[in-house]
Design a protein around this motif. Sequence first.
Motif, PDB file in Angstrom:
ATOM      1  N   ARG A 138     -58.978  75.142  15.377  1.00 41.24           N
ATOM      2  CA  ARG A 138     -58.332  73.824  15.991  1.00 41.24           C
ATOM      3  C   ARG A 138     -56.761  73.943  15.860  1.00 41.24           C
ATOM      4  N   PHE A 139     -56.423  73.985  14.401  1.00 42.77           N
ATOM      5  CA  PHE A 139     -55.101  73.756  14.025  1.00 42.77           C
ATOM      6  C   PHE A 139     -54.495  74.974  14.523  1.00 42.77           C
ATOM      7  N   TRP A 140     -54.879  76.238  14.403  1.00 44.14           N
ATOM      8  CA  TRP A 140     -54.371  77.308  14.995  1.00 44.14           C
ATOM      9  C   TRP A 140     -54.025  77.354  16.544  1.00 44.14           C
ATOM     10  N   GLY A 141     -55.331  76.934  17.228  1.00 44.23           N
ATOM     11  CA  GLY A 141     -55.035  76.707  18.686  1.00 44.23           C
ATOM     12  C   GLY A 141     -54.254  75.679  19.231  1.00 44.23           C
ATOM     13  N   PHE A 142     -54.196  74.526  18.573  1.00 46.74           N
ATOM     14  CA  PHE A 142     -53.527  73.403  18.882  1.00 46.74           C
ATOM     15  C   PHE A 142     -51.919  73.806  18.974  1.00 46.74           C
ATOM     16  N   LYS A 143     -51.599  74.339  17.988  1.00 47.00           N
ATOM     17  CA  LYS A 143     -50.040  74.637  17.510  1.00 47.00           C
ATOM     18  C   LYS A 143     -49.619  75.800  18.660  1.00 47.00           C
ATOM     19  N   LYS A 144     -50.487  76.921  18.808  1.00 51.32           N
ATOM     20  CA  LYS A 144     -50.263  77.912  19.545  1.00 51.32           C
ATOM     21  C   LYS A 144     -50.431  77.539  21.111  1.00 51.32           C
ATOM     22  N   TRP A 145     -51.391  76.937  21.651  1.00 51.95           N
ATOM     23  CA  TRP A 145     -51.447  76.668  22.827  1.00 51.95           C
ATOM     24  C   TRP A 145     -51.218  75.165  23.518  1.00 51.95           C
ATOM     25  N   VAL A 146     -51.616  74.276  22.889  1.00 52.24           N
ATOM     26  CA  VAL A 146     -51.615  72.749  23.278  1.00 52.24           C
ATOM     27  C   VAL A 146     -50.468  72.387  23.087  1.00 52.24           C
ATOM     28  N   PHE A 147     -49.734  72.181  21.908  1.00 49.99           N
ATOM     29  CA  PHE A 147     -48.687  71.626  21.525  1.00 49.99           C
ATOM     30  C   PHE A 147     -47.666  72.712  20.964  1.00 49.99           C
ATOM     31  N   PRO A 148     -47.333  73.710  21.804  1.00 51.71           N
ATOM     32  CA  PRO A 148     -46.281  74.801  21.317  1.00 51.71           C
ATOM     33  C   PRO A 148     -45.050  74.081  20.927  1.00 51.71           C
ATOM     34  N   ASP A 149     -44.500  74.879  20.099  1.00 50.61           N
ATOM     35  CA  ASP A 149     -42.886  74.082  19.622  1.00 50.61           C
ATOM     36  C   ASP A 149     -41.887  74.572  20.523  1.00 50.61           C
ATOM     37  N   GLU A 150     -41.960  75.739  21.344  1.00 49.11           N
ATOM     38  CA  GLU A 150     -41.025  75.866  22.458  1.00 49.11           C
ATOM     39  C   GLU A 150     -40.852  74.782  23.319  1.00 49.11           C
ATOM     40  N   LEU A 151     -42.076  74.116  23.665  1.00 51.27           N
ATOM     41  CA  LEU A 151     -42.001  73.105  24.708  1.00 51.27           C
ATOM     42  C   LEU A 151     -41.597  71.603  23.852  1.00 51.27           C
ATOM     43  N   GLY A 152     -41.871  71.613  22.654  1.00 50.98           N
ATOM     44  CA  GLY A 152     -41.599  70.488  21.973  1.00 50.98           C
ATOM     45  C   GLY A 152     -40.139  70.082  21.972  1.00 50.98           C
ATOM     46  N   HIS A 153     -39.003  70.952  22.090  1.00 52.47           N
ATOM     47  CA  HIS A 153     -37.737  70.538  21.871  1.00 52.47           C
ATOM     48  C   HIS A 153     -37.289  69.826  22.984  1.00 52.47           C
ATOM     49  N   ARG A 154     -37.878  70.079  24.095  1.00 56.20           N
ATOM     50  CA  ARG A 154     -37.590  69.074  25.420  1.00 56.20           C
ATOM     51  C   ARG A 154     -37.962  67.904  25.027  1.00 56.20           C
ATOM     52  N   ARG A 155     -39.299  67.693  24.532  1.00 56.13           N
ATOM     53  CA  ARG A 155     -39.864  66.295  24.211  1.00 56.13           C
ATOM     54  C   ARG A 155     -38.992  65.702  23.268  1.00 56.13           C
ATOM     55  N   ARG A 156     -38.746  66.190  22.366  1.00 52.14           N
ATOM     56  CA  ARG A 156     -37.559  65.656  21.281  1.00 52.14           C
ATOM     57  C   ARG A 156     -36.462  65.343  21.838  1.00 52.14           C
ATOM     58  N   ASP A 157     -35.634  66.132  22.666  1.00 51.92           N
ATOM     59  CA  ASP A 157     -34.318  65.835  23.195  1.00 51.92           C
ATOM     60  C   ASP A 157     -34.811  64.621  24.040  1.00 51.92           C
ATOM     61  N   ASN A 158     -35.776  64.630  25.115  1.00 52.61           N
ATOM     62  CA  ASN A 158     -35.971  63.378  25.727  1.00 52.61           C
ATOM     63  C   ASN A 158     -36.043  62.280  24.969  1.00 52.61           C
ATOM     64  N   ASP A 159     -36.860  62.253  23.941  1.00 51.45           N
ATOM     65  CA  ASP A 159     -36.935  60.866  22.959  1.00 51.45           C
ATOM     66  C   ASP A 159     -35.622  60.634  22.390  1.00 51.45           C
ATOM     67  N   ALA A 160     -34.571  61.397  22.261  1.00 52.54           N
ATOM     68  CA  ALA A 160     -33.456  61.008  21.427  1.00 52.54           C
ATOM     69  C   ALA A 160     -32.648  60.668  22.709  1.00 52.54           C
ATOM     70  N   VAL A 161     -32.607  61.081  23.725  1.00 51.42           N
ATOM     71  CA  VAL A 161     -31.761  60.583  24.916  1.00 51.42           C
ATOM     72  C   VAL A 161     -32.436  58.902  25.355  1.00 51.42           C
ATOM     73  N   VAL A 162     -33.710  58.553  25.225  1.00 50.01           N
ATOM     74  CA  VAL A 162     -34.308  57.384  25.487  1.00 50.01           C
ATOM     75  C   VAL A 162     -33.664  56.477  24.295  1.00 50.01           C
ATOM     76  N   ARG A 163     -33.795  57.072  23.243  1.00 48.21           N
ATOM     77  CA  ARG A 163     -33.569  55.951  22.075  1.00 48.21           C
ATOM     78  C   ARG A 163     -31.884  55.620  22.300  1.00 48.21           C
ATOM     79  N   LYS A 164     -31.057  56.657  22.560  1.00 44.39           N
ATOM     80  CA  LYS A 164     -29.616  56.296  22.659  1.00 44.39           C
ATOM     81  C   LYS A 164     -29.347  55.579  24.089  1.00 44.39           C
ATOM     82  N   LEU A 165     -30.269  55.238  24.992  1.00 45.38           N
ATOM     83  CA  LEU A 165     -29.969  54.567  26.209  1.00 45.38           C
ATOM     84  C   LEU A 165     -29.559  53.078  25.876  1.00 45.38           C
ATOM     85  N   PRO A 166     -28.618  52.397  26.325  1.00 41.49           N
ATOM     86  CA  PRO A 166     -28.415  51.043  26.056  1.00 41.49           C
ATOM     87  C   PRO A 166     -29.636  50.086  26.402  1.00 41.49           C
ATOM     88  N   GLN A 167     -29.916  49.206  25.610  1.00 40.44           N
ATOM     89  CA  GLN A 167     -31.268  48.310  25.944  1.00 40.44           C
ATOM     90  C   GLN A 167     -30.546  47.056  26.734  1.00 40.44           C
TER      91      GLN A 167
END
Length: 168
Positions: A138-167
């Motif tokens: 599971r650890f190998w499969g999750f990292k490789k196919w379910v939660f791949p790092d190359e897609l994670g950059h987009r999620r991290r970038d979106n999280d950072a943008v959301v945190r910087k938006l004015p409240q």
Amino acid sequence: MPKPLRGILVKHRELLKFAVVGGTTFLVDNGVWYLLKLTVLETKPTTAKAIAIIVAVIVSYILNSEWSFRTRGGRQRHHEAALFFVISGVAIAVNLVPLYVSRYVLDLEVPHVSFLVQEIADFTSGSVIGMLLAMVFRFWGFKKWVFPDELGHRRRDNDAVVRKLPQR
């Protein structure tokens, strides 16, 4: 935390979080398994184990997607969930093989052995050997196919943008 240990923990934080989720789901899995195995599915330990694993997999998906691999992935939720459950389905089969072999190939069940030997063999094969094999897969499969790092950059970038938006 001492600095060298902190560096190791930070470097392997996904694995550590995955292990905490695994410990939690281990308790869920075994609790449900023994509840079923010692009551309504007394004569069907493999079926009881399969049901217990399915319950634990649902808990695992929630915890892994929201915590362990939160910064990875980035797919639409339904696509990510489908991949998670496919990998987990294969892992269920991996987990059940040692229990099946113990019970039905090696005949480690009553009346061939005592009840205590049967239960020790069930726990060792189903909850130790099977779970460890499935965890590695599971650890190998999750990292490789379910939660791949190359897609994670987009999620991290979106999280950072959301945190910087004015409240408001």
